[in-house]
Design a protein around this motif. Structure first.
Motif, PDB file in Angstrom:
ATOM      1  N   LEU A  82       1.168  10.725   0.626  1.00  0.00           N
ATOM      2  CA  LEU A  82       2.721  10.665   1.337  1.00  0.00           C
ATOM      3  C   LEU A  82       2.680  10.184   2.498  1.00  0.00           C
ATOM      4  O   LEU A  82       3.254   9.742   3.188  1.00  0.00           O
ATOM      5  N   ALA A  83       1.628  11.072   3.416  1.00  0.00           N
ATOM      6  CA  ALA A  83       1.554  10.772   4.905  1.00  0.00           C
ATOM      7  C   ALA A  83       1.116   9.259   5.000  1.00  0.00           C
ATOM      8  O   ALA A  83       1.455   8.908   6.089  1.00  0.00           O
ATOM      9  N   VAL A  84       0.257   9.150   4.042  1.00  0.00           N
ATOM     10  CA  VAL A  84      -0.355   7.549   4.438  1.00  0.00           C
ATOM     11  C   VAL A  84       0.661   6.442   4.126  1.00  0.00           C
ATOM     12  O   VAL A  84       0.790   5.629   4.743  1.00  0.00           O
ATOM     13  N   ALA A  85       1.634   6.795   3.171  1.00  0.00           N
ATOM     14  CA  ALA A  85       2.753   5.995   2.770  1.00  0.00           C
ATOM     15  C   ALA A  85       3.487   5.917   3.752  1.00  0.00           C
ATOM     16  O   ALA A  85       4.143   4.681   4.245  1.00  0.00           O
ATOM     17  N   VAL A  86       3.957   7.019   4.637  1.00  0.00           N
ATOM     18  CA  VAL A  86       4.889   6.727   5.686  1.00  0.00           C
ATOM     19  C   VAL A  86       4.315   6.146   6.919  1.00  0.00           C
ATOM     20  O   VAL A  86       4.828   4.940   7.495  1.00  0.00           O
ATOM     21  N   ALA A  87       2.824   6.408   6.974  1.00  0.00           N
ATOM     22  CA  ALA A  87       2.292   5.511   8.242  1.00  0.00           C
ATOM     23  C   ALA A  87       2.265   3.862   7.965  1.00  0.00           C
ATOM     24  O   ALA A  87       2.806   2.977   8.705  1.00  0.00           O
ATOM     25  N   CYS A  88       2.079   3.450   6.567  1.00  0.00           N
ATOM     26  CA  CYS A  88       1.959   1.998   6.114  1.00  0.00           C
ATOM     27  C   CYS A  88       3.587   1.496   6.399  1.00  0.00           C
ATOM     28  O   CYS A  88       3.660   0.268   6.733  1.00  0.00           O
ATOM     29  N   CYS A 122       0.733  -1.393   0.115  1.00  0.00           N
ATOM     30  CA  CYS A 122       0.026  -0.167   0.024  1.00  0.00           C
ATOM     31  C   CYS A 122       0.955   1.367   0.041  1.00  0.00           C
ATOM     32  O   CYS A 122       0.650   2.326  -0.669  1.00  0.00           O
ATOM     33  N   ALA A 123       1.989   1.403   0.742  1.00  0.00           N
ATOM     34  CA  ALA A 123       2.943   2.358   0.757  1.00  0.00           C
ATOM     35  C   ALA A 123       3.445   2.617  -0.546  1.00  0.00           C
ATOM     36  O   ALA A 123       3.678   3.740  -1.008  1.00  0.00           O
TER      37      ALA A 123
END
Length: 314
Positions: A114-120, A78-79
């Motif tokens: 990009l924020a969601v990618a970092v969290a994943c 997902c990231a």
């Protein structure tokens, strides 16, 4: 003086209206879910390949570890999808299908993606560490590193980009083996590698055949490929995959399962022949859909799975 031949202009990529002009579906949560590509998550089932292949008379070792690896690789993939959509947003806006992606269409901002990618990424790495599996942590970190390099620059390098694309599948299988504490054989890794390369080649062929002259504008590396060359490579890899699978069936299995494993070669070969037929059509269909939505293809896969599981249960 000899007259110079006229220079033909490159195929024009006509801008396609972005999703900003279309009503958003389910707002921000819906845009995030579509960017995460749930339809691609079945790829991560490859983490179960090694535990199932190593099953001994119906006993599958390390199933819990493989389940954890599935969650870890789903988060990691997902990231990658979120980062990839940010990197490709401008080019996606000119693609007949990818223009509907939330980032390209304006439904999801690049900052949020990009924020969601970092969290994943953080959750995937934390999951691997929580499982205390160094092998899984190495595989998921390698997968993320190669995928981000691919999105940044390597996807433009012919042949190398095929290798990078295929390696993501192989790392899933090896990561699942590490999480389940199952030692994969050389034959197993070879079969997985050839299968992954076959999928990568098929993706490029369907893009080149489906988009026609405009294909290189959407994916520059396609300038270096030809449909005939990709088809020849597909068939060569399919034949090599059958040979590697036969090697695994004959040399790596238990004596009591060899006959059953040899029988599974038949539905596998039928599935590869069907796959070759499906990808031979000039279509914009995703390769994943050809594998999971075609009736005869699903029938071959089901027969193979039943026979394979039966071989491990006897």
């Amino acid at each position: 003086m000899t007259a110079q031949p006229p220079v033909l202009p490159a195929p024009e990529l006509r801008p396609i209206p972005t999703g900003a002009t279309r009503p958003a579906r389910f707002g921000l949560p819906g845009a995030m879910l579509r960017t995460a590509r749930p339809r691609q998550w079945p790829k991560n089932l490859l983490v179960f390949a090694a535990p199932v292949a190593a099953a001994d008379r119906g006993r599958i070792e390390g199933l819990g570890g493989a389940l954890a690896a599935f969650a870890v690789f789903t988060l990691a993939s997902c990231a990658v999808y979120f980062v990839n959509d940010v990197a490709d947003a401008e080019r996606d806006r000119q693609h007949p299908v990818k223009c509907a992606r939330p980032v390209a269409g304006g439904e999801l901002s690049e900052r949020h993606a990009l924020a969601v990618a970092v969290a994943c990424v953080a959750l995937a790495e934390a999951g691997a560490l929580a499982l205390a599996s160094a092998g899984l942590a190495i595989c998921v970190t390698g997968y993320l590193a190669m995928s981000f390099l691919y999105s940044a620059t390597l996807k433009h390098l012919p042949v190398i980009e095929l290798t990078m694309l295929a390696s993501g599948f192989v790392l899933r299988a090896i990561g699942g083996a590490a999480a389940a504490e199952v030692a994969p054989s050389g034959w197993f890794v070879l079969v997985c590698s050839l299968g992954a390369l076959l999928v990568a080649l098929s993706k490029r062929y369907t893009e080149l055949a489906g988009l026609g002259p405009a294909a290189a504008g959407h994916r520059p590396c396609l300038r270096r490929y030809t449909p005939a060359g990709l088809r020849l490579a597909q068939r060569a890899v399919s034949a090599a995959m059958i040979g590697a699978y036969l090697g695994w069936a004959l040399l790596n299995g238990s004596d009591w399962a060899i006959d059953w494993h040899l029988v599974t070669v038949l539905p596998l070969a039928a599935a590869l022949l069907r796959f070759d037929r499906l990808t031979g059509r000039a279509t914009m269909a995703r390769v994943e859909d050809l594998i999971t939505r075609d009736g005869p293809m699903l029938g071959c896969e089901l027969v193979w799975l039943v026979l394979f599981v039966a071989a491990g249960a006897i």
